[in-house]
Structures are given as structure tokens and as C-alpha cells.
Scaffold this active site. Structure first.
Site, PDB file in Angstrom:
ATOM      1  CD  GLU A   1       4.289  -4.741 -11.167  1.00  0.00           C
ATOM      2  OE1 GLU A   1       3.686  -5.241 -12.138  1.00  0.00           O
ATOM      3  OE2 GLU A   1       3.867  -3.766 -10.510  1.00  0.00           O
TER       4      GLU A   1
ATOM      5  CG  HIS B   1       5.422  -2.235  -7.541  1.00  0.00           C
ATOM      6  ND1 HIS B   1       4.308  -2.891  -8.021  1.00  0.00           N
ATOM      7  CD2 HIS B   1       5.222  -2.096  -6.198  1.00  0.00           C
ATOM      8  CE1 HIS B   1       3.469  -3.131  -7.015  1.00  0.00           C
ATOM      9  NE2 HIS B   1       3.999  -2.666  -5.907  1.00  0.00           N
TER      10      HIS B   1
ATOM     11  CB  SER C   1       4.200  -3.686  -2.435  1.00  0.00           C
ATOM     12  OG  SER C   1       4.162  -2.450  -3.117  1.00  0.00           O
ATOM     13  CB  ALA C   2       4.433  -0.633   1.452  1.00  0.00           C
TER      14      ALA C   2
ATOM     15  N   GLY D   1       0.865  -1.184   0.000  1.00  0.00           N
ATOM     16  CA  GLY D   1       0.000   0.000   0.000  1.00  0.00           C
ATOM     17  C   GLY D   1       0.893   1.223   0.000  1.00  0.00           C
TER      18      GLY D   1
END
Lengths: 249, 249
Positions: free
Chosen positions: B203, B168, B131-132, B99
Site C-alpha cells: 500500500e 495491497h 487495486s482491482a 473494488g
């Protein structure tokens, strides 16, 4: 409120020469106030050359000075000034170049010029900023697209306008990529900053602010985001003065 | 050094179901330590629903719990825990969802769990982040792609690995757009953080860290950035343990 601002989404469109598209706007804007000399803030330009950040500012100054000289203006960069506060207080106009917003804001706070530039511009001196330089005209830097390569002591910015600009606004992400689109990022911003208005300023566009009047210039429309409302598009023909009346959230 | 980490670039590839591609890796990883229960950190998920950030965490927990339940694990979210520190200290494993990295890091500092999670994981408890959640495993959050929608008290993160991940990671920008490419942003980072190594994790890829061994998994190569050297590509077959030995810059 006295303010003369040219807030530019991007210096250069893809495939064009440096500062090509906003050149005419910059010239007309500065000439309308009979400005002769400019204080340039290069601190967003951290890696125009890899040798050192200080050397990068030299290169940045040269690049921008070349164009402003062609347009008939004298330009000096703040990074060469022994007394930065004095340089701001004595400036006829201030121009803030793009690059990395975190680095720009970190140095503006580190050198204590944030309040001085604010006071100078709200005293009526013209201000031009592109990309990161448009972002710092806003209340905070919270709508930048840049990577947080360094940690500013505060995200607070100049607050020359009461809304947030997202420069280089673009609609789609790269094909096949699952990272957030720009719109999704701005919606995240609104979720935790519900009272703030965000203006998605597309490349090739700028805001011309004259006291309490704001005009969009350029070939694309503007995308406005407010919490709880769908995004709205505005063209250059529409009255956008309401952006100067929104609360700062 | 004791550490069991699964650091995932992205939850979901474009066009696929939520957490589809890393599901098998997650299952095998947790099963290899006979883990039964998971403490989930939802704080990056600020706007899964616009009603309120707290409600967004509820939705996020539900979405992730559904998948972990299918895989045979119990999952509880930290946002429901009255004593967050106690929840960390008693956790069998920690999973950090993606997020907005700024919001995640802000809350980890605000609730004082950064050091507790660090100690828990370096004590041998398995850690998964996507991700985060992969970004916060690094020394700082300075290589995130996210918008600074809120201001964390510090950019410092867990430091479970000594290098920075750019999740990403992607090669090109959108066509006709003049904003910085990801590589340009990372080069800016290196200019002001010369001792730090950055791993561009594309990714569909992840790092599997087992103490002092690091393996790349996924269908794409890894792009490594270090100041003064050209970017280098590494495949899954190559030894990447050196990434765990670089200095933290």
C-alpha cells in the site's frame, strides 16, 4: 434429508499441533457411525512441498493419515486411486482437507467427482471438511478467502447445506492496512447474491449437521450475514436449524 | 511496446482521504500526455450503496469525478454509455477503479470490452488502475485478494504487463489467526503457475510504466516472487525494467 456432516473452520489454531483442536470431534463423529475407513481428498493441498503438486498430495496424505490412524481409522487418498469415481462410490466416508479452494474445486470438476460425492453424502455417508473442505460443502465456492491460483470450470460445489460458509472468519484486518475487512467482502457478496445466507465461522469452531439439525461447536460465536439485515451473533446454545432451511439464493 | 500505465496498489491509505496519496502522481501522469478527458470503469465498485449495483456505480462515479474535476480532468463513466465499445474506442484515456476484481472482470468480459481496452492502451492511450484496476492490467486476475462473489466467464485480463501484481501486499497476517499469509498464498500460486512472476505491491506504492521502462514509486519496497527463488526486495532506486521482459508463464 439424510446428511451427516462435520464442517470445520480451520484445521489448526495458531501455535497448536496439526488438527489438534478438532481431533476429539472427528473421532466422536466417525465413531457414532461405526466408520472404519475414509476416502481423503487432498486436492486443496498444492504446496506442502514445492517439488510437484502430486508430491504435495503424497505429503498431505501422510500428514492426515498419521492422525486418523492414531484415532483408529484407515485412510486412503483419492489421488492414488486409478478409478476415482469408483473410489467415491465405494467409500464409507469422505474427508476433504483444507488448502486452496480454487485448486480443490478445479480438480473435483476435472475428475468428475462433484456429483458422485454429493450423491454419496446425501445417501447417508459421513462427510468431514475443514477450511476449503468446509467451503465445498456449500452451494458454491463464492465465499472462500483463497487466491484464484487456477480457474475451475465452475464455481458450483457440493450443496450439502443451502447456505455459504466463510471459514477462518475474522473480525478485524491487520492494523494500518486499508484492504477490505472480511465483513466488507461478505457484504460485497450479499450485494450480488441477495438471497444467500453467509455464516462467518470463526477459527476453533465447527458445524455438526445431523440430517435437519445443525449445531455450532467451539469456543467462539457464529456471525450470520443476510442481505438487508445487520450481522447477527449466535452461540452454541442457540437453535441454528434455520440455516438448513434458508433458500440457496 | 507503446504503453503508458500508472498501476496503483491502493486508492487510499488507512486514515487518509479518498485517493489522497496517489493524487499528485495521477495529475502529473495525465498532464504529461496533455490528457483532458477520462473514461472511468466503475464495475469493481459493487456496494458503495446497498440499494442496487447500478446505483453503486453512480455513487462511485461521483466520488471519483469530484477528485478528477479538482485535478482539471473531465470524467465519464462507462456504465452510462449506451455503446460501451464505442466509448472505449473513442476514449482519450482509461481509468479503472478498485473494488471487487471478480465483478470487474466478469463485467469487462460480459460487455466485451477486454480486447478493446487492450488495443486502445497498447495503441498509446494512458491507463490508470488502482487495486482491482491494477490487477486487470496483468495477464490474468489470479493474484487478486478478493472474494469470488461472482463467476467471470474467464480469468483472462488485459495483459498490459507480462507479470502479475498482488495489490495491497502485506507481510503479516492478523495476530493469532491461522489463515494463510499473503506470501503463502503467492507461493501456492507459483506452485501451479511456475513460469509467472508476481510483484507484491505494498500500500502507498505504484508502478509507472513508460513503454519498456518500469519505475516503482512510493515509500515502501517491492517484493518479487518467482518459483524456486526466495522472495526479493527492490527499492525505487533500482532498475525494474526486467519485469517487463519476463515471460507471461
Amino acid at each position: 434429508m439424510a446428511r451427516k456432516l462435520l464442517l470445520i473452520s480451520n484445521s489448526t489454531n495458531a501455535g497448536e499441533e496439526y488438527l489438534a483442536w478438532p481431533r476429539g470431534y472427528i473421532q466422536d463423529f466417525l465413531n457414532s457411525f461405526s466408520v472404519k475407513s475414509i476416502l481423503f481428498i487432498p486436492w486443496a493441498g498444492v504446496n506442502l512441498v514445492s517439488e510437484s503438486v502430486e508430491k504435495s498430495f503424497d505429503i498431505y496424505e501422510e500428514r492426515v493419515k498419521k492422525i486418523f490412524t492414531e484415532l483408529g481409522f484407515r485412510l486412503n487418498s483419492i489421488h492414488r486411486e486409478p478409478d476415482r469415481l469408483k473410489a467415491v462410490n465405494e467409500a464409507e466416508s469422505v474427508v476433504v482437507g483444507g488448502g486452496n479452494t480454487f485448486h480443490l474445486v478445479a480438480m473435483m470438476h476435472q475428475y468428475g467427482v462433484m456429483d458422485a460425492i454429493h450423491d454419496k453424502i446425501l445417501g447417508g455417508s459421513p462427510f468431514i471438511g475443514w477450511s476449503a473442505g468446509a467451503n465445498v460443502a456449500c452451494p458454491t465456492m463464492k465465499t472462500t478467502n483463497d487466491m484464484p491460483i487456477c480457474e475451475p470450470s465452475s464455481f458450483q460445489c457440493l450443496g450439502l447445506v443451502p447456505f455459504q460458509i466463510n471459514p477462518h472468519y475474522l473480525d478485524a484486518g491487520p492494523a494500518g492496512h486499508a484492504g477490505e475487512t472480511r465483513e466488507q467482502r461478505i457484504q460485497e457478496f450479499l450485494t450480488v447474491n441477495r438471497g444467500t445466507t453467509v455464516a462467518g465461522l470463526r477459527e476453533g469452531c465447527l458445524f455438526h449437521v445431523d440430517n435437519d439439525s445443525l449445531k455450532l461447536r467451539g469456543k467462539r460465536s457464529l456471525r450470520i450475514f443476510q442481505f438487508g439485515l445487520g450481522p447477527r451473533e449466535y452461540t452454541c446454545d442457540e437453535n441454528l436449524d434455520f440455516l438448513l432451511k434458508v433458500t440457496a439464493g
